[in-house]
Design an enzyme around this catalytic site. Structure first.
Site, PDB file in Angstrom:
ATOM      1  N   HIS A  17      24.082   1.129 -11.195  1.00 53.57           N
ATOM      2  CA  HIS A  17      23.596   1.511 -12.539  1.00 53.57           C
ATOM      3  C   HIS A  17      24.132   0.544 -13.591  1.00 53.57           C
ATOM      4  O   HIS A  17      23.398   0.083 -14.454  1.00 53.57           O
ATOM      5  CB  HIS A  17      24.109   2.908 -12.930  1.00 53.57           C
ATOM      6  N   LYS A  41      17.896  18.215  -9.476  1.00 55.19           N
ATOM      7  CA  LYS A  41      18.882  18.082  -8.396  1.00 55.19           C
ATOM      8  C   LYS A  41      20.158  18.830  -8.799  1.00 55.19           C
ATOM      9  O   LYS A  41      20.461  18.934  -9.990  1.00 55.19           O
ATOM     10  CB  LYS A  41      19.237  16.605  -8.175  1.00 55.19           C
ATOM     11  N   ARG A  90      15.279  -0.112  -6.336  1.00 53.05           N
ATOM     12  CA  ARG A  90      16.029  -0.588  -5.170  1.00 53.05           C
ATOM     13  C   ARG A  90      15.074  -1.002  -4.055  1.00 53.05           C
ATOM     14  O   ARG A  90      14.908  -2.158  -3.764  1.00 53.05           O
ATOM     15  CB  ARG A  90      16.994   0.495  -4.677  1.00 53.05           C
ATOM     16  N   SER A 128      23.848   7.332  -6.226  1.00 53.49           N
ATOM     17  CA  SER A 128      24.855   8.350  -6.561  1.00 53.49           C
ATOM     18  C   SER A 128      25.024   9.319  -5.387  1.00 53.49           C
ATOM     19  O   SER A 128      26.143   9.724  -5.064  1.00 53.49           O
ATOM     20  CB  SER A 128      24.429   9.132  -7.809  1.00 53.49           C
TER      21      SER A 128
HETATM   22  P1  ADP Z   1      17.279   9.744 -11.922  1.00 50.60           P
HETATM   23  O1  ADP Z   1      17.741  11.075 -11.460  1.00 50.60           O
HETATM   24  O2  ADP Z   1      16.533   9.777 -13.228  1.00 50.60           O
HETATM   25  O3  ADP Z   1      16.576   8.898 -10.890  1.00 50.60           O
HETATM   26  P2  ADP Z   1      19.652   8.169 -11.488  1.00 50.60           P
HETATM   27  O4  ADP Z   1      20.924   8.317 -12.222  1.00 50.60           O
HETATM   28  O5  ADP Z   1      19.654   8.512 -10.044  1.00 50.60           O
HETATM   29  O6  ADP Z   1      18.608   8.993 -12.320  1.00 50.60           O
HETATM   30  O7  ADP Z   1      19.114   6.679 -11.636  1.00 50.60           O
HETATM   31  C1  ADP Z   1      18.852   6.093 -12.881  1.00 50.60           C
HETATM   32  C2  ADP Z   1      18.145   4.774 -12.671  1.00 50.60           C
HETATM   33  O8  ADP Z   1      18.997   3.853 -12.028  1.00 50.60           O
HETATM   34  C3  ADP Z   1      16.896   4.867 -11.792  1.00 50.60           C
HETATM   35  O9  ADP Z   1      15.920   3.981 -12.307  1.00 50.60           O
HETATM   36  C4  ADP Z   1      17.382   4.400 -10.452  1.00 50.60           C
HETATM   37  O10 ADP Z   1      16.328   3.847  -9.680  1.00 50.60           O
HETATM   38  C5  ADP Z   1      18.366   3.328 -10.881  1.00 50.60           C
HETATM   39  N1  ADP Z   1      19.369   3.037  -9.865  1.00 50.60           N
HETATM   40  C6  ADP Z   1      20.138   3.907  -9.187  1.00 50.60           C
HETATM   41  N2  ADP Z   1      20.970   3.269  -8.337  1.00 50.60           N
HETATM   42  C7  ADP Z   1      20.708   1.948  -8.482  1.00 50.60           C
HETATM   43  C8  ADP Z   1      21.214   0.754  -7.865  1.00 50.60           C
HETATM   44  N3  ADP Z   1      22.123   0.806  -6.894  1.00 50.60           N
HETATM   45  N4  ADP Z   1      20.701  -0.425  -8.267  1.00 50.60           N
HETATM   46  C9  ADP Z   1      19.736  -0.469  -9.204  1.00 50.60           C
HETATM   47  N5  ADP Z   1      19.210   0.600  -9.829  1.00 50.60           N
HETATM   48  C10 ADP Z   1      19.688   1.792  -9.469  1.00 50.60           C
END
Ligand code: ADP
Length: 162
Positions: A17, A41, A90, A128
């Site tokens: 992130h 979630k 990803r 996450s």
């Molecule tokens: P959501 O529940 O809205 O998907 P997340 O916190 O899981 O929120 O993710 C926020 C953003 O960060 C999303 O666009 C997700 O694809 C991106 N993201 C999560 N992990 C990674 C990573 N390892 N590399 C690049 N982008 C990521």
């Protein structure tokens, strides 16, 4: 001014992130990190914890801020006068969901664009949920998340006896 929002649940924030946030900051005048108050979630960390984890790594200045939101992402973007929603991508597995969200958001707010930034190869597998699973089963998450997150996960592991 080129203002972008980076929305997510950040439960917890990972180095993947943070990489997207820093790269967004290079192409925008101002980045607003939007931390979703709720999620479909089940969340491990409270809103306050999730915000503090991000603030432990990111120096809030005029051009980079952390805000919570409890509305449609396009509403949150509009409130902050952002023209762009930045999301990280990803693998193809992210694509379908992200494509649907981007199209829905385009329908709801035609003036707002969704911009995708590809994950760095070393973070392509990082999520996450993976971090939580590794930590809860006693694995080492250093290098994957900020120090403060690692410590908080260790504490949770003790509570759950992992
Ligand atoms: P959501 O529940 O809205 O998907 P997340 O916190 O899981 O929120 O993710 C926020 C953003 O960060 C999303 O666009 C997700 O694809 C991106 N993201 C999560 N992990 C990674 C990573 N390892 N590399 C690049 N982008 C990521």
């Amino acid at each position: 001014m080129n203002i972008v929002v980076c929305p997510g649940t950040f439960d917890p924030v990972t180095n993947g992130h943070l990489d997207i946030i820093y790269r967004a900051a290079k192409i925008a005048d101002k980045v607003i990190i939007g931390v979703a108050e709720n999620s479909s979630k089940k969340l491990l960390f409270t809103l306050e914890e999730r915000i503090n984890f991000i603030k432990s790594e990111i120096d809030e200045k005029d051009d980079i801020m952390v805000e919570s939101f409890d509305s449609l992402v396009v509403k949150f973007a509009g409130k902050h006068k952002a023209q762009t929603i930045v999301r990280g991508l990803r693998a193809v597995t992210d694509f379908e969901h992200e494509f649907q969200m981007a199209q829905l958001n385009k329908e709801l707010a035609p003036n707002i664009e969704t911009l995708f930034i590809m994950a760095k190869p070393e973070y392509g597998y990082l999520s996450s949920s993976a971090v939580k699973e590794i930590a809860l089963y006693g694995g080492d998450v250093s290098g994957l998340v900020p120090e403060m997150v690692r410590n908080a996960l260790l504490k949770k592991t003790k509570v759950f006896g992992g």
